[in-house]
Design a protein around this motif. Structure first.
Motif, PDB file in Angstrom:
ATOM      1  N   MET A 190       0.808  -1.123  -0.027  1.00  0.00           N
ATOM      2  CA  MET A 190       0.030  -0.005  -0.204  1.00  0.00           C
ATOM      3  C   MET A 190       0.936   1.285  -0.185  1.00  0.00           C
ATOM      4  O   MET A 190       0.529   2.295  -0.762  1.00  0.00           O
ATOM      5  CB  MET A 190      -0.823   0.042   1.201  1.00  0.00           C
ATOM      6  CG  MET A 190      -2.025   0.787   1.085  1.00  0.00           C
ATOM      7  SD  MET A 190      -3.163   0.760   2.396  1.00  0.00           S
ATOM      8  CE  MET A 190      -3.155  -0.875   3.071  1.00  0.00           C
ATOM      9  N   VAL A 191       1.764   1.304   0.780  1.00  0.00           N
ATOM     10  CA  VAL A 191       2.728   2.247   0.961  1.00  0.00           C
ATOM     11  C   VAL A 191       3.527   2.587  -0.555  1.00  0.00           C
ATOM     12  O   VAL A 191       3.748   3.652  -0.957  1.00  0.00           O
ATOM     13  CB  VAL A 191       3.846   2.321   2.004  1.00  0.00           C
ATOM     14  CG1 VAL A 191       4.820   3.374   1.931  1.00  0.00           C
ATOM     15  CG2 VAL A 191       2.980   2.410   3.244  1.00  0.00           C
ATOM     16  N   SER A 192       3.948   1.424  -1.061  1.00  0.00           N
ATOM     17  CA  SER A 192       4.812   1.799  -2.350  1.00  0.00           C
ATOM     18  C   SER A 192       3.706   2.158  -3.208  1.00  0.00           C
ATOM     19  O   SER A 192       3.879   3.002  -4.213  1.00  0.00           O
ATOM     20  CB  SER A 192       5.431   0.313  -2.823  1.00  0.00           C
ATOM     21  OG  SER A 192       4.522  -0.612  -2.868  1.00  0.00           O
TER      22      SER A 192
ATOM     23  N   SER B 290     -10.864   5.128  -4.415  1.00  0.00           N
ATOM     24  CA  SER B 290     -11.038   6.476  -4.188  1.00  0.00           C
ATOM     25  C   SER B 290      -9.811   7.059  -3.508  1.00  0.00           C
ATOM     26  O   SER B 290      -9.477   8.234  -3.412  1.00  0.00           O
ATOM     27  CB  SER B 290     -12.190   6.583  -2.672  1.00  0.00           C
ATOM     28  OG  SER B 290     -11.694   5.811  -1.744  1.00  0.00           O
ATOM     29  N   VAL B 291      -8.845   6.244  -3.099  1.00  0.00           N
ATOM     30  CA  VAL B 291      -7.549   6.669  -2.568  1.00  0.00           C
ATOM     31  C   VAL B 291      -6.569   7.112  -3.949  1.00  0.00           C
ATOM     32  O   VAL B 291      -6.029   7.906  -4.015  1.00  0.00           O
ATOM     33  CB  VAL B 291      -6.908   5.829  -1.483  1.00  0.00           C
ATOM     34  CG1 VAL B 291      -5.529   6.144  -1.049  1.00  0.00           C
ATOM     35  CG2 VAL B 291      -7.552   5.354  -0.408  1.00  0.00           C
ATOM     36  N   GLY B 292      -6.457   6.140  -4.576  1.00  0.00           N
ATOM     37  CA  GLY B 292      -5.525   6.146  -5.883  1.00  0.00           C
ATOM     38  C   GLY B 292      -6.146   7.358  -6.811  1.00  0.00           C
ATOM     39  O   GLY B 292      -5.338   8.300  -7.401  1.00  0.00           O
ATOM     40  N   GLY B 293      -7.588   7.272  -6.888  1.00  0.00           N
ATOM     41  CA  GLY B 293      -7.928   8.319  -7.793  1.00  0.00           C
ATOM     42  C   GLY B 293      -7.903   9.572  -7.208  1.00  0.00           C
ATOM     43  O   GLY B 293      -7.798  10.825  -7.800  1.00  0.00           O
ATOM     44  N   GLY B 294      -8.080   9.754  -5.670  1.00  0.00           N
ATOM     45  CA  GLY B 294      -8.114  10.996  -5.094  1.00  0.00           C
ATOM     46  C   GLY B 294      -6.375  11.657  -5.136  1.00  0.00           C
ATOM     47  O   GLY B 294      -6.431  13.021  -5.224  1.00  0.00           O
TER      48      GLY B 294
ATOM     49  N   ILE C 109      -5.421  -0.043  -8.335  1.00  0.00           N
ATOM     50  CA  ILE C 109      -6.281  -0.978  -8.170  1.00  0.00           C
ATOM     51  C   ILE C 109      -5.939  -1.737  -6.506  1.00  0.00           C
ATOM     52  O   ILE C 109      -6.867  -2.272  -6.131  1.00  0.00           O
ATOM     53  CB  ILE C 109      -6.687  -2.016  -8.886  1.00  0.00           C
ATOM     54  CG1 ILE C 109      -7.931  -2.584  -9.488  1.00  0.00           C
ATOM     55  CG2 ILE C 109      -5.787  -3.364  -8.813  1.00  0.00           C
ATOM     56  CD1 ILE C 109      -8.882  -1.829 -10.103  1.00  0.00           C
ATOM     57  N   ARG C 110      -4.864  -1.398  -6.198  1.00  0.00           N
ATOM     58  CA  ARG C 110      -4.544  -2.032  -4.875  1.00  0.00           C
ATOM     59  C   ARG C 110      -5.475  -1.529  -3.622  1.00  0.00           C
ATOM     60  O   ARG C 110      -5.644  -2.111  -2.781  1.00  0.00           O
ATOM     61  CB  ARG C 110      -3.109  -1.558  -4.298  1.00  0.00           C
ATOM     62  CG  ARG C 110      -2.759  -2.251  -3.157  1.00  0.00           C
ATOM     63  CD  ARG C 110      -1.362  -2.113  -2.857  1.00  0.00           C
ATOM     64  NE  ARG C 110      -0.374  -3.029  -3.992  1.00  0.00           N
ATOM     65  CZ  ARG C 110      -0.014  -4.341  -4.183  1.00  0.00           C
ATOM     66  NH1 ARG C 110      -0.897  -4.903  -3.235  1.00  0.00           N
ATOM     67  NH2 ARG C 110       0.366  -4.793  -4.771  1.00  0.00           N
TER      68      ARG C 110
END
Length: 125
Positions: free
Chosen positions: A45-47, A79-83, A118-119
């Motif tokens: 997740m961090v990477s 929502s996280v990646g897109g954000g 997607i992660r």
């Protein structure tokens, strides 16, 4: 804790790659097993956050015609990646109400891979 080298396992359904690491001997405590179980997904997740942030910044300074494109549907699933992408590339994932997302492609630097985005989509990962 003594473990094997991770065996990488591609998924034909999701297109992502996972890994399986087994214990050569059982962990001494439940806490040690928990720490081991949390370390891999947390590192991933961090990477992914770092890759999405750097790739978004590189996209802002690159010529869009030289970059690969991804469907907006993939980028908006997370929502996280897109954000992160939308905060760096202001308004890039905006779709007006009533408009269809089919066929809309967003040019992004290759560091922002679909796997990194997607992660953060819980049903898949």
């Amino acid at each position: 804790m003594n473990t094997t080298f991770p065996a990488f396992v591609p998924s034909l359904i999701t297109g992502t790659t996972s890994s399986v690491t087994t214990f050569k001997e059982p962990p001494k405590t439940k806490e040690a097993m928990f720490d081991f179980a949390v370390a891999g997904p947390l590192a991933g997740m961090v990477s992914s956050i770092i890759a999405i942030g750097i790739g978004s910044q590189l996209t802002a300074t690159s010529d869009p015609s030289t970059l690969p494109s991804l469907p907006i549907e993939i980028l908006r699933q997370s929502s996280v990646g897109g954000g992160i992408i939308d905060s760096v590339l202001k308004g890039s994932l905006y779709v007006p109400d009533g408009a269809t997302m089919t066929g809309i492609l967003i040019s992004l630097h290759p560091i922002v891979s679909p796997d990194a985005v997607i992660r953060f989509y819980p049903p898949i990962d």
